[in-house]
Design a protein around this motif. Structure first.
Motif, PDB file in Angstrom:
ATOM      1  N   ILE A 135      31.845 -22.956  -8.008  1.00  0.00           N
ATOM      2  CA  ILE A 135      31.027 -23.174  -9.196  1.00  0.00           C
ATOM      3  C   ILE A 135      30.504 -24.614  -9.175  1.00  0.00           C
ATOM      4  O   ILE A 135      31.031 -25.472  -8.468  1.00  0.00           O
ATOM      5  CB  ILE A 135      31.810 -22.897 -10.492  1.00  0.00           C
ATOM      6  N   ASN A 136      29.475 -24.861 -10.033  1.00  0.00           N
ATOM      7  CA  ASN A 136      28.897 -26.203 -10.184  1.00  0.00           C
ATOM      8  C   ASN A 136      28.545 -26.819  -8.827  1.00  0.00           C
ATOM      9  O   ASN A 136      28.970 -27.931  -8.490  1.00  0.00           O
ATOM     10  CB  ASN A 136      29.863 -27.121 -10.942  1.00  0.00           C
ATOM     11  N   ILE A 137      27.760 -26.056  -8.050  1.00  0.00           N
ATOM     12  CA  ILE A 137      27.374 -26.559  -6.730  1.00  0.00           C
ATOM     13  C   ILE A 137      26.257 -27.589  -6.899  1.00  0.00           C
ATOM     14  O   ILE A 137      25.220 -27.315  -7.485  1.00  0.00           O
ATOM     15  CB  ILE A 137      26.886 -25.396  -5.840  1.00  0.00           C
ATOM     16  N   LYS A 138      26.511 -28.801  -6.376  1.00  0.00           N
ATOM     17  CA  LYS A 138      25.520 -29.887  -6.444  1.00  0.00           C
ATOM     18  C   LYS A 138      25.450 -30.542  -5.082  1.00  0.00           C
ATOM     19  O   LYS A 138      26.375 -31.269  -4.691  1.00  0.00           O
ATOM     20  CB  LYS A 138      25.914 -30.909  -7.509  1.00  0.00           C
ATOM     21  N   GLU A 139      24.364 -30.255  -4.403  1.00  0.00           N
ATOM     22  CA  GLU A 139      24.126 -30.799  -3.070  1.00  0.00           C
ATOM     23  C   GLU A 139      25.347 -30.587  -2.173  1.00  0.00           C
ATOM     24  O   GLU A 139      25.603 -29.483  -1.731  1.00  0.00           O
ATOM     25  CB  GLU A 139      23.746 -32.286  -3.168  1.00  0.00           C
ATOM     26  N   ASP A 140      26.188 -31.639  -1.968  1.00  0.00           N
ATOM     27  CA  ASP A 140      27.314 -31.526  -1.028  1.00  0.00           C
ATOM     28  C   ASP A 140      28.663 -31.373  -1.730  1.00  0.00           C
ATOM     29  O   ASP A 140      29.710 -31.447  -1.082  1.00  0.00           O
ATOM     30  CB  ASP A 140      27.379 -32.776  -0.126  1.00  0.00           C
ATOM     31  N   THR A 141      28.667 -31.180  -3.035  1.00  0.00           N
ATOM     32  CA  THR A 141      29.934 -31.058  -3.753  1.00  0.00           C
ATOM     33  C   THR A 141      30.009 -29.700  -4.444  1.00  0.00           C
ATOM     34  O   THR A 141      28.992 -29.066  -4.712  1.00  0.00           O
ATOM     35  CB  THR A 141      30.091 -32.168  -4.809  1.00  0.00           C
ATOM     36  N   VAL A 142      31.256 -29.287  -4.749  1.00  0.00           N
ATOM     37  CA  VAL A 142      31.475 -28.007  -5.386  1.00  0.00           C
ATOM     38  C   VAL A 142      32.773 -28.063  -6.182  1.00  0.00           C
ATOM     39  O   VAL A 142      33.704 -28.792  -5.827  1.00  0.00           O
ATOM     40  CB  VAL A 142      31.543 -26.872  -4.326  1.00  0.00           C
ATOM     41  N   ASP A 143      32.825 -27.302  -7.270  1.00  0.00           N
ATOM     42  CA  ASP A 143      34.065 -27.120  -8.016  1.00  0.00           C
ATOM     43  C   ASP A 143      34.654 -25.762  -7.630  1.00  0.00           C
ATOM     44  O   ASP A 143      33.917 -24.798  -7.374  1.00  0.00           O
ATOM     45  CB  ASP A 143      33.837 -27.164  -9.521  1.00  0.00           C
ATOM     46  N   ILE A 144      35.979 -25.703  -7.572  1.00  0.00           N
ATOM     47  CA  ILE A 144      36.673 -24.462  -7.242  1.00  0.00           C
ATOM     48  C   ILE A 144      37.366 -23.925  -8.490  1.00  0.00           C
ATOM     49  O   ILE A 144      38.110 -24.658  -9.159  1.00  0.00           O
ATOM     50  CB  ILE A 144      37.730 -24.674  -6.135  1.00  0.00           C
ATOM     51  N   GLU A 145      37.128 -22.641  -8.805  1.00  0.00           N
ATOM     52  CA  GLU A 145      37.840 -21.978  -9.898  1.00  0.00           C
ATOM     53  C   GLU A 145      38.785 -20.924  -9.304  1.00  0.00           C
ATOM     54  O   GLU A 145      38.358 -20.043  -8.562  1.00  0.00           O
ATOM     55  CB  GLU A 145      36.863 -21.295 -10.849  1.00  0.00           C
ATOM     56  N   ILE A 146      40.093 -21.070  -9.619  1.00  0.00           N
ATOM     57  CA  ILE A 146      41.083 -20.088  -9.193  1.00  0.00           C
ATOM     58  C   ILE A 146      41.467 -19.269 -10.420  1.00  0.00           C
ATOM     59  O   ILE A 146      42.096 -19.770 -11.353  1.00  0.00           O
ATOM     60  CB  ILE A 146      42.339 -20.761  -8.603  1.00  0.00           C
ATOM     61  N   LYS A 147      41.068 -18.005 -10.412  1.00  0.00           N
ATOM     62  CA  LYS A 147      41.338 -17.132 -11.552  1.00  0.00           C
ATOM     63  C   LYS A 147      42.486 -16.177 -11.195  1.00  0.00           C
ATOM     64  O   LYS A 147      42.407 -15.451 -10.213  1.00  0.00           O
ATOM     65  CB  LYS A 147      40.085 -16.341 -11.917  1.00  0.00           C
ATOM     66  N   LEU A 148      43.533 -16.217 -12.008  1.00  0.00           N
ATOM     67  CA  LEU A 148      44.758 -15.469 -11.699  1.00  0.00           C
ATOM     68  C   LEU A 148      45.169 -14.556 -12.852  1.00  0.00           C
ATOM     69  O   LEU A 148      44.912 -14.865 -14.021  1.00  0.00           O
ATOM     70  CB  LEU A 148      45.922 -16.433 -11.417  1.00  0.00           C
TER      71      LEU A 148
END
Length: 857
Positions: A101-114
Motif C-alpha cells: 500500500i501507499n506506493i510512492k516511487e521507490d518506497t512502499v508500506d506493507i499491511e499484514i492482515k491476520l
C-alpha cells in the motif's frame, strides 16, 4: 408470449452487459496497479502495519515475519513469500494477507492482515461411554486453549473412527462441529466443540469364501487367516470382528501358507467385502494358486568358514522336498527367533557380523527349483566399545559384571541375547524394555559398538497384609530391598529412601497373630569379592508359637514352642555342562524348644531338638523374564542331609523302637515314657531330604505361554528304627502360602482344595505334583504386569514309600489372574475346582478360592 420472450432477451442482454462491465473494471484496476508496481522493481519498506482480527502484539508479528523497515522487497518476491510462509508455519492464524500500500516511487508500506485461529473452549463428546471420553480427549489433544485447525478436526475424526473400526465397529461415523462462544469477555476468538460418535452395530464376519483354490481346502486357508475369523460361538481368543489392517496382514499369511506347501507363485487376484442386512459381512477372496514346486539341488557358494556338509545340516532342506519359501527364509535368518538355529546366527555367533547370505534360484525347469546359497563372509568383527544407559539407580559395575560382550572380544549375537536375558533376571530392570543398540559397524576395521538401554523398575518391595487364619488375625510387615548397597549404610546422602545400587539383597520380616510371632532377617551378596559370581548369604530367624486351647478358644501362653535358626550359604555359577547351571550349598542350624507343648507330632511336650544340616542344590535357569517368561526352563534338584548320629552315639534305637511299640499312647504313664523315648530319638534330628522341580516355558502363539511343571519330594531316615523326624514334612493342598505352624514344614500348593488338606495332620514324607498352565498377558507395561491363566494340576502325598503311586492323585482345574507391581510384588487370585474328595470324605471337593501374595508359580 411475445412479451415474455422480449423480457427474457432483455435479461440476457443485461447479464451480458454486467459481466462486460465487471471485466472492464477489473482491467482498469489491474492496469492502474501495474502502473504503480513495476515487475521486478525493488521497493524500500517505509512502514509495516498489522490489521485484522488478532490478539497478538503488532511488533511481535512484525518481528516473527522477519520483515523490517528499510528492507528492499519485490512484489511477489522471495522475501515476501518467506514472510507469509513463516506466519503460516506458526499454526496460529486462520487467514493471512499481505498487501503493498501507499506506493510512492521507490518506497512502499506493507499491511499484514491476520485472522487468529479460534481457541478451543469446551468439548462435549456424545455416543461413547463416560469412561472413554477422557481417553478420546487425551489421545487427540482436545483440551482448552488448543488452536482449532482443519487439520485438528480431520485427524481427530479419522483417529476416533479408526479406533472403533479396529474394535469391530466397521460403520463408525464421527462428526465434529464447532460453535463460536458468544458474549465472551475475552478478546480471543473461542469455540466450543461437539464430537458426535455413531458406532453403529459391531460388524462381524459371517463367512469367508475362497475362489480358485483347488489344491488347498477352504478350512486350511481360513486357518491361515490368524486374526480374521468368521463367527463361531465356541471361539474365545479370536473374535470375528473385521479389522482392515489385520486383514491385510492375514492376506500375506495366506500367501505364506501357499508358499509353505510348494506354491511359490500363488497370489490373491482380488478380495471384496459383501455387506449383509444383519450387521454382518462376508469376505470373498479370489486366489491363483499356480503350480507346485519342489527343491532341487542346493549349492553353497562363497563359504570358507563352514563346510558345505555343516551348512546343509543347519539348513535341513533336502533335494526333493516340497518347496517351502517361508521355511527357507527362516533357515537362513529367522527374524522371529533371534536365538534360533539358522545360517545367519551361526555366522554372527562367531564374529561374522558383516556376512550376508542370499538364496538365488538358478533353475526352475520342470517345477524343480535349484538354488545357490551365496555367502559373503566378510572379516570377523570385534566389539570396540560396550556401554549402558538408563541405569539411574543401579551402579555401573553391577551391570558390567553381567555383560557377556566386552571390548576386544569377538562379536557374538548369542552373547548379546544372553546379556539381555541375564540383565532381565537381575530383577532391577524391565526385561521387556532392555534394548541393544548396535552402533558404528565398520567392515573395514572389523569393529562394532554396542550400547544397552535399560529401564529401571522398583526392585524393592513392601509387604503389608492382614488376614484371618490359625484361630485369629494374622498381620505381616515385610521389607525386601533387592538392590541394596551395604557399603553406603552409613552414608546419609545415599538414603533414597535406602542405600541402593549394588545388587545386594536385604530382607526384614515380622509376622504375628494371637498364636505366634516370627521375626526374620536375611542378606545376600551375589558377587562376594567382586571378581566372579560367588554368592554369599546368611539368614537369622526366631519364632514362637502358642498352643491353642479349644476350651477357652484362646492361645495358652504357658505352652509354647520356640524355634531359633541360622543359615550360611554360598552359590557359584558353573561352566559345565553349560553356564546356566548354579551350584549352591548351605549349612543351617535350628533349635526347637518345647515348653509343655504336647500335640500331634510332639509327644515330648517338654524338651528340645537340634537340627544341623547341610544342603546342596543344583539349578539350571534359562528363562528370559523373571515375571512373565515366554521361553526357557527352570530345573532344580536338592538334597538336605543331617549327620548320621546313630552310627556313633551308642543308642540302641532297635530296642527303643520295640519298647515304644509295646506302649499305649492313651495310658498316661505310657505316654510319659513315649515322650522320653521320642526325646531321645529326636534330640538331634537325623534325616535326608531330596527334592526335584522342573518348569518349562513355551510360547505357543504370540505371548500365549504354556507352562508344564513337575515336582517330587522325599523325606527319609538313615535308621528305620529311629524313624522319620516330625519336622521338615510336606503338607499338600491350597494356595501354597505358609501358615501359623512353624515346625519347619513345607507347604506345597495344589489349587482346588483347602490348605494342607491333602496330607495327614502329621504331614507326609513323600509327595509328587504335576501342573499345566496356559498364560496370556493383559498388559506387560512398566507400571504393572498383568496376565490371566488357566490350569490343570494334580498331586498326592503319602507317609510310606510302599503307599506311593505317582498316578493316584487328586486332580483340579481352574482360572486365575496375576498382577505384578514393583512396590508390592506378585498378587493374584485363583478359582480352582477339585475333582476328587479330600481324604476322609466321599464327594468331590468342588470350588475353592485362593489368594496369592508374593509367590511365583
Amino acid at each position: 408470449m411475445e412479451k415474455l420472450v422480449n423480457n427474457l432477451h432483455k435479461n440476457i442482454f443485461l447479464k451480458a452487459y454486467n459481466k462486460f462491465y465487471i471485466l472492464f473494471f477489473l482491467f482498469l484496476i489491474t492496469f492502474q496497479l501495474n502502473a504503480q508496481i513495476e515487475n521486478g522493481k525493488k521497493y524500500t519498506i517505509n512502514e509495516i502495519v498489522v490489521t485484522g482480527n488478532t490478539s497478538f502484539n503488532a511488533s511481535t508479528i512484525i518481528t516473527f515475519s522477519r520483515l523490517k523497515k528499510g528492507d528492499e522487497v519485490i512484489f511477489g518476491g522471495e522475501k515476501v513469500a518467506d514472510a507469509v510462509k513463516k506466519l503460516w508455519g506458526s499454526n496460529l492464524f486462520g487467514a493471512i494477507d499481505l498487501y503493498f500500500i501507499n506506493i510512492k516511487e521507490d518506497t512502499v508500506d506493507i499491511e499484514i492482515k491476520l485472522t487468529d485461529l479460534p481457541e478451543l473452549n469446551e468439548v462435549r463428546v456424545e455416543g461413547v461411554k463416560k469412561g472413554k471420553i477422557d481417553e478420546i480427549l487425551e489421545e487427540n489433544n482436545l483440551k482448552p486453549k488448543v488452536k482449532v485447525t482443519e487439520n485438528l478436526i480431520t485427524t481427530s475424526k479419522n483417529y476416533i473412527a479408526n479406533k472403533y473400526k479396529d474394535k469391530g465397529f466397521l460403520n463408525t461415523k464421527v462428526n465434529i462441529v464447532t460453535a463460536e462462544v458468544k458474549n465472551d469477555s475475552v478478546e480471543k476468538q473461542r469455540v466450543n466443540m461437539l464430537v458426535s460418535v455413531d458406532k453403529g452395530q459391531k460388524v462381524k464376519i459371517k463367512n469367508i469364501v475362497f475362489e480358485g483354490n483347488d489344491q488347498l481346502s477352504d478350512k486350511k486357508l481360513r486357518k491361515a487367516l490368524k486374526n480374521t475369523k468368521r463367527k463361531n460361538p465356541i471361539r474365545v481368543l479370536k473374535r470375528s470382528k473385521y479389522v482392515e489392517e489385520s486383514y491385510k496382514e492375514d492376506l500375506i499369511s495366506l500367501i505364506d501358507t501357499y508358499k509353505e506347501n510348494g506354491f511359490r507363485d500363488a497370489r490373491v487376484i482380488s478380495d471384496s467385502i459383501i455387506y449383509h442386512d444383519d450387521e454382518t459381512i462376508s469376505l470373498a477372496i479370489n486366489v491363483e494358486e499356480g503350480e507346485k514346486y519342489t527343491f532341487g539341488k542346493i549349492d553353497f557358494v562363497g563359504n570358507t568358514v563352514y563346510s558345505d556338509r555343516f551348512l546343509q545340516q543347519i539348513l535341513r532342506i533336502n533335494e526333493g522336498d516340497t518347496y517351502n519359501g517361508v521355511l527357507l527364509k527362516k533357515r537362513i535368518a529367522n527374524e522371529e527367533r533371534p536365538d534360533g538355529i539358522d545360517l545367519t546366527n551361526y555366522y554372527q555367533n562367531f564374529g561374522y557380523l558383516f556376512s550376508t547370505i542370499n538364496p538365488v534360484e538358478v533353475s526352475a525347469d520342470g517345477n524343480v527349483i535349484d538354488l545357490e546359497i551365496r555367502i559373503s563372509e566378510g572379516k570377523p568383527a570385534y566389539f570396540n566399545t560396550v556401554g549402558v544407559k538408563g541405569n539411574d539407580i543401579t551402579n555401573d559395575h553391577v551391570i558390567y559384571r553381567e555383560l557377556r560382550t566386552r571390548p576386544g572380544e569377538l562379536y557374538s549375537r548369542a552373547n548379546i541375547i544372553r546379556t539381555i536375558r541375564e540383565l532381565g533376571q537381575l530383577g532391577f530392570f524391565d526385561a521387556q524394555q532392555i534394548v541393544p543398540d548396535i552402533k558404528n559397524p565398520n567392515p573395514v576395521d572389523g569393529t562394532v559398538d554396542v550400547e544397552y538401554t535399560v529401564v529401571e523398575r522398583g526392585s524393592s518391595q513392601i509387604e503389608l497384609q492382614g488376614g484371618f487364619g490359625g484361630g485369629g488375625f494374622i498381620g505381616t510387615l515385610g521389607l525386601s530391598f533387592n538392590n541394596f548397597s551395604i557399603k553406603n549404610i552409613f552414608n546419609k546422602k545415599a538414603y533414597t529412601p535406602v542405600p541402593r545400587g549394588d545388587g545386594q539383597s536385604l530382607a526384614l520380616r515380622l509376622q504375628a497373630s494371637q498364636l505366634f510371632q516370627t521375626y526374620s532377617f536375611s542378606f545376600s551378596e551375589p558377587w562376594f569379592g567382586g571378581k566372579k559370581p560367588f554368592q554369599l548369604s546368611t539368614s537369622l530367624s526366631y519364632s514362637r508359637q502358642f498352643l491353642f486351647d479349644p476350651v477357652t478358644t484362646r492361645p495358652d501362653r504357658d505352652r509354647n514352642f520356640d524355634i531359633l535358626g541360622i543359615t550360611f550359604g554360598v552359590a557359584t555359577k558353573l561352566k559345565e555342562p553349560d553356564d546356566f547351571f548354579l551350584l549352591s550349598q548351605s549349612i543351617s542350624y535350628q533349635n526347637y524348644s518345647l515348653n509343655n507343648f504336647n500335640s500331634g507330632l510332639f509327644t515330648f511336650g517338654d524338651g528340645f531338638s537340634n537340627n544341623l544340616s547341610y544342603t546342596i542344590a543344583l539349578t539350571r535357569n534359562s528363562v528370559n523374564d523373571p515375571i512373565y517368561p515366554t521361553q526357557g526352563s527352570n530345573f532344580s534338584t536338592s538334597a538336605k542331609l543331617s549327620l548320621p548320629y546313630s552310627l556313633w552315639n551308642g543308642v540302641d534305637y532297635d530296642e527303643l523302637s520295640e519298647e515304644r511299640n509295646s506302649l499305649d499312647i492313651n495310658d498316661p504313664n505310657d505316654a510319659v515314657r513315649i515322650g522320653e523315648i521320642d526325646q531321645e530319638r529326636f534330640k538331634w534330628l537325623e534325616f535326608y531330604k531330596v527334592k526335584f522341580k522342573a518348569d518349562w516355558y513355551t510360547e505357543v502363539t504370540d505371548k500365549l505361554v504354556l507352562r508344564p511343571s513337575v515336582e517330587f519330594g522325599f523325606l527319609g531316615a538313615y535308621n528305620n528304627n529311629r524313624g522319620v523326624i516330625p519336622f521338615e514334612r510336606f503338607f499338600l493342598g491350597g494356595d501354597g502360602l505358609g501358615n501359623f505352624s512353624l515346625d519347619g514344614r513345607e507347604i506345597i500348593q495344589l489349587r482346588g482344595y483347602p490348605n494342607q488338606s491333602l496330607s495327614s495332620p502329621d504331614g507326609a514324607s513323600i509327595y509328587n505334583k504335576f501342573s499345566l498352565e496356559l498364560r496370556y498377558p493383559i498388559t506387560l507395561g512398566q507400571g504393572a504386569k498383568i496376565y490371566a491363566l488357566s490350569f490343570v494340576e494334580g498331586g498326592a502325598s503319602v507317609d510310606r514309600f510302599r503307599d506311593f503311586n505317582p498316578f493316584n492323585i487328586q486332580r483340579s482345574a481352574g482360572l486365575g489372574l496375576r498382577i505384578f507391581m514393583p512396590a508390592f510384588g506378585l498378587l493374584g487370585i485363583d478359582f480352582g475346582h477339585g475333582f476328587d474328595p479330600i481324604p476322609g470324605q466321599i464327594q468331590k471337593n468342588g470350588w475353592e478360592t485362593h489368594f496369592i501374595i508374593g509367590q511365583q508359580f
